[in-house]
Every structure is written in structure tokens, then in C-alpha cells.
Design an enzyme around this catalytic site. Structure first.
Site, PDB file in Angstrom:
ATOM      1  N   LYS A  93       1.079  -1.144   0.179  1.00  0.00           N
ATOM      2  CA  LYS A  93      -0.258   0.279   0.523  1.00  0.00           C
ATOM      3  C   LYS A  93       0.971   1.312   0.056  1.00  0.00           C
ATOM      4  O   LYS A  93       1.901   1.205   0.545  1.00  0.00           O
ATOM      5  CB  LYS A  93      -0.997  -0.242   1.372  1.00  0.00           C
ATOM      6  CG  LYS A  93      -1.645   1.055   0.906  1.00  0.00           C
ATOM      7  CD  LYS A  93      -2.695   1.438   2.684  1.00  0.00           C
ATOM      8  CE  LYS A  93      -4.069   2.151   2.527  1.00  0.00           C
ATOM      9  NZ  LYS A  93      -4.945   1.935   3.258  1.00  0.00           N
ATOM     10  N   SER A 148     -10.024   2.650   2.101  1.00  0.00           N
ATOM     11  CA  SER A 148      -8.437   3.103   1.291  1.00  0.00           C
ATOM     12  C   SER A 148      -7.907   2.002   0.877  1.00  0.00           C
ATOM     13  O   SER A 148      -7.324   2.636   0.012  1.00  0.00           O
ATOM     14  CB  SER A 148      -8.180   3.968   2.629  1.00  0.00           C
ATOM     15  OG  SER A 148      -7.393   3.323   3.262  1.00  0.00           O
ATOM     16  N   SER A 202     -10.193  -0.102   6.354  1.00  0.00           N
ATOM     17  CA  SER A 202      -8.926   0.000   4.832  1.00  0.00           C
ATOM     18  C   SER A 202      -8.181  -1.521   4.607  1.00  0.00           C
ATOM     19  O   SER A 202      -8.521  -1.228   3.394  1.00  0.00           O
ATOM     20  CB  SER A 202      -8.240   0.562   5.404  1.00  0.00           C
ATOM     21  OG  SER A 202      -8.382   2.109   4.887  1.00  0.00           O
TER      22      SER A 202
END
Ligand code: GLN
Length: 441
Positions: free
Chosen positions: A42, A119, A144
Site C-alpha cells: 500500500k 482505503s 481499510s
């Protein structure tokens, strides 16, 4: 697969679905548990010499000079890093549509008119689509990991707060952030957790917890396990088809010898969203102050006073959602308002943790849907207000506030879109989540 083949597959996937902000291969010369495994990261987790922007334009050009602890561990076990996955700017969102200007908004692997969730949307989409052996490193503050995992039909595990080092993670909200794995198989979730868990002196909130063989829980039978189904999570506001898919899976767990009862978490149901958003915004409003055009990323020509310079950089390069959170978070901890908002939210948080801890005296794990809806379309998202966005997290913010481990398990489909079941464990009970995950695989 050779590196060239992997790069070409990732690049063509990226053209079609936009899962990564940066495609770049870094191999490791070590041999270990992750040899032959591709690991995507990420964007908010720093990788040495790989542009790391946390989905924000303010960090354009930032190439870290060090590795996050989790990255160091991945390299030591022979994993190959393949790039940085798309995310909401600093983690601010549930659909991966709040990206920094010019960055990628990923498309759902099952329907390109829908979002991947957020997210960590890029991580989840790539995990679903990758044709090679791949595990994603993602991050959760308020949901997330599990939200995008649910929308894209993959496993995602958010560990107990403090079990995995946050060193090298760009903070959203320090008291809430956790790094965890996403994968297509439960075995791979367990494998990655084994690699990244452990005390780290570089993270002052890291916990000294005895090392566990998470893989040994995969395939262990669940007879005698006591499961609480969160009553409020299957009622009003939840898509009935999602509720019935979850009920079917609960029946499977019962047939495997688990005892299932309904439990009620009234405080979490009523107050977790408000407490979460106040605390998360308060913390992030201080964390974002370091992005001012001096230290990392974007620099502009120095003109005017420092205040004018900082404001100019921040006005230009933060997106609307980041600005909204800076303003609300700053307001809620200003003298005169702090007691009414920030301090009260902290007190409420303690009550919510107590409610969970009491429930875990009687149950091994708790179950609910992960999300109340299937992945919305981009046009539906465009019609939502910021509050509508925040409300989507009603089921995921509770375990995050309490630092409890929770995992998304793909449970079936509704209108041809994946439905996720969330299993929540007591602190350090990741093993039980993996047991349940495997039984339902
Ligand atoms: N949707 C939540 C938020 O916007 C959670 C995001 C996250 O876990 N990073 O804060």
C-alpha cells in the site's frame, strides 16, 4: 514467471483497472518463507528507493531513504516487491475515490462501474486479479483492510493493534493504524502475518507478544467454538441479501460444531462512528502538519512569509477530503472545544472497548457482515455526502477503535458482486479468525 512477465502482467492490469500508483520490481537475494511470492505494498508504507506517496499529491517525488520494518521482514524472507498500490489519500475514505489529484482510482474487478472499496482499494483489486502468487500489504485505521477485501472478494486480516510494527507507515491516526495482509487464500494471510508480526523497538506502541505459528491454525477444527452474531449488524440499514448470505455461512459454522448465539453491542452500534471520526480526524490533523513543502515531497519556490508558503503548498496539493479532516480535527481539539469533542470521544472509546471485552468473556469470536452494502457504483458515490461516506463504516470502526483483530472472509455474491463476512476476535486471537476463515473457504 520471470520478472519481465510479472511486470508486463501488472502493467496491463494497471492499464485496465488502475490498481497501482507505481509499478517497480525489487527482488530479494534472501531465501525464506516468501521466496517466489510477489508482494504489493500500500502506498502509505515506505519502501526504500520507491516513490511512496500515501495516495497524496503533496508527496510527489518522495523516495524514502529507508524501509518500513514490515518491508525489511518481507525482504529477509525472500519476497519480491512489485510496487505501490493505490489508496485514498492518507487513508481518508471507504471507496478509494478520494485520491490525490492525478492519482489512480481503481476499478472493481467484478464490475468496472463500481469501486474497489477503501482505503486499500488497489491492494484488494490486485489481489483478486493477479494471476501470479501474490500477497498484499495493506493498512487499516477504521476498516481499510476489510472493506475493500469485502468489495473485491478476497481475504483481508487486520491484526491486533501493536502486533505488527508501524515503523515506516505514514500515519493517518497513530492510535488506530495497523498493517495487515490481503490474499486470495487463508494460508497466505497466515503466512504473511507470521512474517510481519513481532515486537519492534523502533515503534513505541509495538507489543511484546510471544511468537505464534499462525499457519498451524489453518485447517484446525472449530467444534466447541462459541460464536456471537452481532444482532444490530443484520437489521436495519443492511442489504437483506447480504444478511441472508451471512446467515447461510453461520449455518455452515454451526454444522461444523460451533455454538452460535445472537449478541447485542448497543454502545458500539450507537457511538462507534462518532467516536471514531472525532479521534481519527483529531490525530490526523496534527499528523498532516509535517507536509508543508519543507521536508518531504512537493517543494515550491519560497515566496512570502513562512505561513504564506506553507498554506500555499497545502492549499494546492491536499485534496478536499484532507482539508475537511484538518479543519474538523483542529476544531475538535481546540481549547474551548476539546473537552466537549476530543476528550469525550476518548472516554466513549473506553466504554466501547469495555463492551467488547465483556462480550469476549462469553464468546470466542463475533460475526457480522463486513459492509452493509455491495460495492457502490461511481455514480452512486458521486451522489453521497461526506456523512453518507462515513456511515458506510458503521460495522468496521468498532473493532478498529478497540484494537481488535478482524478479518474479511468472502461469503458469496449478491447481484453478482462479492459479499464479505467479518469475524472479530479478542486481542491476539488472530488464530481463531484463521480457523473460521479456512472452514468457510
Ligand atoms: N473509511 C475510514 C476513514 O475514512 C477508514 C479508512 C482507513 O481505515 N484508513 O477514516
Amino acid at each position: 514467471m520471470s520478472n519481465e512477465q510479472i511486470v508486463s502482467e501488472v502493467e496491463s492490469l494497471n492499464k485496465e483497472y488502475r490498481y497501482l500508483n507505481e509499478v517497480s520490481i525489487q527482488e530479494s537475494s534472501a531465501k525464506g518463507k516468501l521466496s517466489g511470492v510477489c508482494v504489493s505494498v500500500k502506498d502509505c508504507i515506505v519502501v526504500k528507493d520507491m516513490q511512496s506517496r500515501a495516495g497524496s499529491r503533496v508527496l510527489t517525488g518522495y523516495s524514502p531513504v529507508f524501509d518500513a520494518t514490515v518491508i525489511q521482514k518481507v525482504r529477509e524472507q525472500g519476497g519480491t516487491i512489485i510496487g505501490k498500490t493505490s489508496q485514498d489519500e492518507f487513508g481518508f475514505g471507504s471507496f478509494n475515490t478520494n485520491v490525490g489529484l492525478g492519482l489512480n482510482i481503481p476499478l472493481n474487478p467484478f464490475d468496472k462501474t463500481r469501486c474497489c472499496g477503501g482505503s486499500s482499494g488497489g491492494a484488494a483489486g490486485l489481489t483478486q486479479k493477479a494471476g501470479f502468487h501474490h500477497i498484499a500489504l495493506s493498512e487499516s485505521t477504521g476498516g481499510s483492510i476489510v472493506c475493500p477485501a469485502a468489495f473485491c472478494g478476497v481475504y483481508g486480516l487486520c491484526p491486533t493493534y501493536g502486533l505488527v510494527s508501524r515503523y515506516g507507515l505514514m500515519d493517518y491516526a497513530n492510535s488506530l493504524d495497523k498493517i495487515g495482509p490481503m490474499a486470495k487464500k487463508v494460508e497466505d494471510v497466515a503466512l504473511m502475518l507470521e512474517v510481519i508480526a513481532g515486537y519492534d523497538e523502533k515503534d513505541s506502541t509495538s507489543v511484546k507478544h510471544e511468537k505464534e505459528e499462525y499457519s498451524s491454525f489453518v485447517g484446525k477444527d472449530i467444534s466447541g467454538m462459541k460464536i456471537g452474531v452481532i444482532k444490530e449488524s443484520l437489521g436495519e440499514g443492511v442489504d437483506p441479501q447480504i444478511a441472508s448470505t451471512i446467515q447461510e455461512k453461520i449455518a455452515v459454522l454451526e454444522s461444523k460444531g460451533a455454538t452460535v448465539e445472537e449478541v447485542s453491542l448497543p454502545l458500539n452500534n450507537s457511538y462507534s462512528l462518532a467516536a471514531y471520526y472525532l479521534i481519527a480526524m483529531c490525530e490526523t490533523s496534527t499528523n498532516l502538519s509535517k507536509y508543508c513543502g519543507m521536508r518531504y515531497g512537493k517543494h515550491e519556490s519560497l515566496e512570502g512569509s513562512f505561513n504564506e508558503y506553507f498554506s500555499g503548498v497545502r492549499s494546492e496539493h491536499f485534496s478536499a477530503e484532507a482539508k475537511r479532516r484538518i479543519i474538523i480535527g483542529t476544531f475538535a481539539r481546540m481549547s474551548g472545544f476539546r473537552d466537549a469533542y476530543y476528550i469525550k470521544a476518548l472516554k466513549v472509546r473506553t466504554k466501547l472497548i469495555e463492551e467488547y471485552k465483556k462480550t469476549f468473556e462469553s464468546y470466542d469470536v463475533l460475526i457480522s457482515p463486513t459492509m452493509p452494502v455491495i460495492a457502490p457504483t461511481f455514480s452512486e458515490i458521486g451522489q453521497m455526502s461526506p456523512l453518507d461516506h462515513y456511515r458506510m463504516d458503521i460495522l468496521t470502526v468498532g473493532p478498529n477503535l478497540a484494537g481488535l483483530p478482524h478479518m474479511n472472509i468472502p461469503a458469496g455474491f449478491s447481484k453478482d458482486m462479492p459479499v464479505g463476512l467479518m469475524v472479530i476476535g479478542n486481542h491476539f486471537d488472530e488464530g481463531k479468525l484463521l480457523q473460521i476463515g479456512k472452514v468457510l473457504e
